[in-house]
Design a protein around this motif. Structure first.
Motif, short mmCIF file in Angstrom:
data_model
loop_
_atom_site.label_atom_id
_atom_site.label_comp_id
_atom_site.label_asym_id
_atom_site.label_seq_id
_atom_site.Cartn_x
_atom_site.Cartn_y
_atom_site.Cartn_z
N ARG A 171 0.84 -1.20 0.00
CA ARG A 171 0.00 0.00 0.00
C ARG A 171 0.88 1.26 0.00
NH1 ARG A 171 -3.54 -0.53 4.81
NH2 ARG A 171 -4.10 -2.60 4.05
N LEU A 172 2.05 1.14 0.63
CA LEU A 172 2.99 2.28 0.67
C LEU A 172 3.85 2.34 -0.59
CD1 LEU A 172 4.17 1.93 4.37
CD2 LEU A 172 2.77 3.78 3.45
N LYS A 173 3.52 1.48 -1.57
CA LYS A 173 4.27 1.42 -2.84
C LYS A 173 5.71 1.00 -2.62
CE LYS A 173 0.75 3.08 -5.18
NZ LYS A 173 -0.13 2.03 -5.62
N ASN A 174 5.94 0.26 -1.56
CA ASN A 174 7.27 -0.28 -1.32
C ASN A 174 7.46 -1.46 -2.30
OD1 ASN A 174 9.36 -2.02 -0.21
ND2 ASN A 174 9.26 -0.74 1.61
N SER A 175 8.48 -1.38 -3.15
CA SER A 175 8.59 -2.39 -4.21
C SER A 175 9.61 -3.49 -3.88
CB SER A 175 8.97 -1.71 -5.52
OG SER A 175 10.22 -1.06 -5.36
N THR A 176 10.10 -3.51 -2.63
CA THR A 176 11.04 -4.57 -2.24
C THR A 176 10.37 -5.94 -2.38
OG1 THR A 176 11.92 -3.02 -0.62
CG2 THR A 176 12.60 -5.32 -0.39
N PRO A 177 10.99 -6.87 -3.11
CA PRO A 177 10.38 -8.19 -3.25
C PRO A 177 10.24 -8.89 -1.90
CG PRO A 177 12.30 -7.97 -4.69
CD PRO A 177 12.27 -6.76 -3.83
N ILE A 178 9.13 -9.62 -1.75
CA ILE A 178 8.86 -10.31 -0.49
C ILE A 178 8.71 -11.81 -0.75
CG2 ILE A 178 7.19 -10.62 1.39
CD1 ILE A 178 6.58 -7.62 1.16
N LEU A 179 9.48 -12.58 -0.01
CA LEU A 179 9.34 -14.04 -0.05
C LEU A 179 8.72 -14.47 1.27
CD1 LEU A 179 9.97 -16.80 -1.42
CD2 LEU A 179 12.21 -16.70 -0.35
N MET A 180 7.52 -15.06 1.20
CA MET A 180 6.81 -15.47 2.41
C MET A 180 7.22 -16.88 2.81
SD MET A 180 4.39 -13.43 3.62
CE MET A 180 2.74 -12.94 3.37
N LEU A 181 7.38 -17.06 4.11
CA LEU A 181 7.65 -18.39 4.63
C LEU A 181 6.37 -18.87 5.30
CD1 LEU A 181 11.11 -17.57 6.23
CD2 LEU A 181 10.66 -18.56 3.99
N THR A 182 5.64 -19.77 4.65
CA THR A 182 4.38 -20.21 5.23
C THR A 182 4.58 -21.51 6.00
OG1 THR A 182 3.60 -21.52 3.36
CG2 THR A 182 3.20 -19.18 3.25
N ALA A 183 3.94 -21.57 7.15
CA ALA A 183 4.16 -22.69 8.05
C ALA A 183 3.45 -23.95 7.56
CB ALA A 183 3.69 -22.35 9.44
N ARG A 184 2.25 -23.80 7.07
CA ARG A 184 1.50 -24.96 6.65
C ARG A 184 1.46 -25.06 5.15
NH1 ARG A 184 -3.00 -22.10 9.51
NH2 ARG A 184 -1.39 -20.54 9.27
N ASP A 185 1.33 -26.28 4.69
CA ASP A 185 1.20 -26.47 3.25
C ASP A 185 -0.27 -26.34 2.89
OD1 ASP A 185 1.57 -26.98 0.65
OD2 ASP A 185 2.06 -29.09 0.86
N SER A 186 -0.85 -25.21 3.24
CA SER A 186 -2.26 -25.04 2.93
C SER A 186 -2.41 -24.06 1.78
CB SER A 186 -3.01 -24.53 4.16
OG SER A 186 -3.21 -23.14 4.08
N VAL A 187 -3.28 -24.41 0.86
CA VAL A 187 -3.49 -23.57 -0.32
C VAL A 187 -3.94 -22.18 0.12
CG1 VAL A 187 -4.81 -23.29 -2.44
CG2 VAL A 187 -3.99 -25.54 -1.78
N ASP A 188 -4.80 -22.12 1.16
CA ASP A 188 -5.32 -20.85 1.64
C ASP A 188 -4.20 -19.89 2.02
OD1 ASP A 188 -7.85 -21.52 1.24
OD2 ASP A 188 -8.43 -21.69 3.35
N ASP A 189 -3.22 -20.42 2.76
CA ASP A 189 -2.10 -19.59 3.21
C ASP A 189 -1.32 -19.03 2.04
OD1 ASP A 189 -2.32 -19.56 5.89
OD2 ASP A 189 -0.30 -20.37 6.26
N ARG A 190 -1.09 -19.89 1.06
CA ARG A 190 -0.29 -19.45 -0.08
C ARG A 190 -1.04 -18.40 -0.89
NH1 ARG A 190 0.99 -24.85 -2.85
NH2 ARG A 190 -0.41 -25.76 -1.34
N VAL A 191 -2.34 -18.68 -1.11
CA VAL A 191 -3.15 -17.72 -1.87
C VAL A 191 -3.22 -16.39 -1.12
CG1 VAL A 191 -5.47 -17.20 -2.70
CG2 VAL A 191 -4.48 -19.46 -3.08
N ALA A 192 -3.42 -16.47 0.21
CA ALA A 192 -3.50 -15.23 1.00
C ALA A 192 -2.20 -14.45 0.89
CB ALA A 192 -3.79 -15.58 2.47
N GLY A 193 -1.07 -15.15 0.90
CA GLY A 193 0.23 -14.49 0.78
C GLY A 193 0.38 -13.78 -0.54
N LEU A 194 0.02 -14.46 -1.61
CA LEU A 194 0.16 -13.85 -2.93
C LEU A 194 -0.85 -12.71 -3.09
CD1 LEU A 194 0.74 -17.07 -5.06
CD2 LEU A 194 2.45 -15.41 -4.32
N ASP A 195 -2.05 -12.89 -2.56
CA ASP A 195 -3.06 -11.82 -2.60
C ASP A 195 -2.57 -10.59 -1.85
OD1 ASP A 195 -4.91 -13.00 -4.17
OD2 ASP A 195 -6.25 -13.63 -2.54
N ALA A 196 -1.83 -10.82 -0.77
CA ALA A 196 -1.34 -9.70 0.03
C ALA A 196 -0.20 -8.98 -0.68
CB ALA A 196 -0.88 -10.19 1.40
N GLY A 197 0.28 -9.56 -1.78
CA GLY A 197 1.31 -8.88 -2.56
C GLY A 197 2.68 -9.54 -2.50
#
Ligand code: CA
Length: 221
Positions: free
Chosen positions: A68-94
């Motif tokens: 939202r702050l237009k920060n363009s630093t790439p983000i790699l999320m470390l998700t704890a569970r192998d759940s599709v929801d978590d991954r989708v939420a992460g990508l949706d969050a940017g």
């Protein structure tokens, strides 16, 4: 290359710090979500490694706020569970990519390199339609045509392209492209947009820079 690691699990945090430092990265590691967000906001990192479940502010929230702050630093999320929801939420969050825990360090290292490569390529060349701007060469091209720009025209076009699709007011453009102590009128923006249009527009094609009456200008759709 500077990497921010936001991970509350002490062993994983230390392991990441140690291994990434050994790979030649400059690492800053924090355990708290809000602290991580503040660090990412005020300091320039090349990449952020972000855990999802964190104290005080979740990884998803941090990610959304930074985008939202237009920060363009790439983000790699470390998700704890192998759940599709978590991954989708992460990508949706940017988030730019994600890795499911537990992961092998070699895989993390490979993902980091890919993201960093993507980032450095993306940074030198901006593209909108058939117009591209090469920041390293300070050169614009429209289709096959090379366009010579003065320094101010270059900065103006770069600003418009970085904000493609958004309407910018004259004052916003003035603040971003002209020096702080410039004391002329914002009409100078109109003059320079006129110069740019003469150079970048192609006969028979729709003009790239639109005038938004009473507001300012927008480049592209
Ligand atoms: Ca966690």
């Amino acid at each position: 290359m500077r990497i921010l690691v936001v991970e509350d699990e002490p062993r994983l945090r230390e392991l990441l710090s140690r291994n990434l430092t050994r790979e030649g990265y400059q690492v800053e590691a924090v355990e708290d979500g809000f602290v991580g967000f503040e660090r990412a906001k005020v300091s320039q990192f090349d990449l952020i490694l972000l855990d999802v479940m964190l104290p005080t502010m979740s990884g998803l929230e941090i990610c959304m706020r930074l985008k939202r702050l237009k920060n363009s630093t790439p983000i790699l999320m470390l998700t704890a569970r192998d759940s599709v929801d978590d991954r989708v939420a992460g990508l949706d969050a940017g988030a730019d990519d994600y890795l499911v825990k537990p992961f092998a360090f070699v895989e993390l290292a490979a993902r980091l390199r890919a993201l960093l490569r993507r980032k450095s390529e993306g940074e030198t060349v901006l593209r909108v339609g058939d117009l591209s701007l090469d920041a390293a060469r300070r050169e614009a091209t429209r289709g096959a045509r090379t366009i010579e720009l003065t320094a101010r025209e270059f900065l103006l076009l770069e600003h418009l392209m970085k904000n493609a699709g958004r309407v910018l007011t004259r004052d916003q453009i003035l603040a971003a492209v002209w020096p702080e102590d410039f004391d002329g009128s914002s009409n100078i923006v109109d003059t320079y947009v006129h110069y740019l249009r003469d150079k970048i527009d192609t006969k028979g094609k729709a003009p790239l820079i639109r005038t938004v009456r009473g507001v300012g200008y927008a480049l592209g759709a």
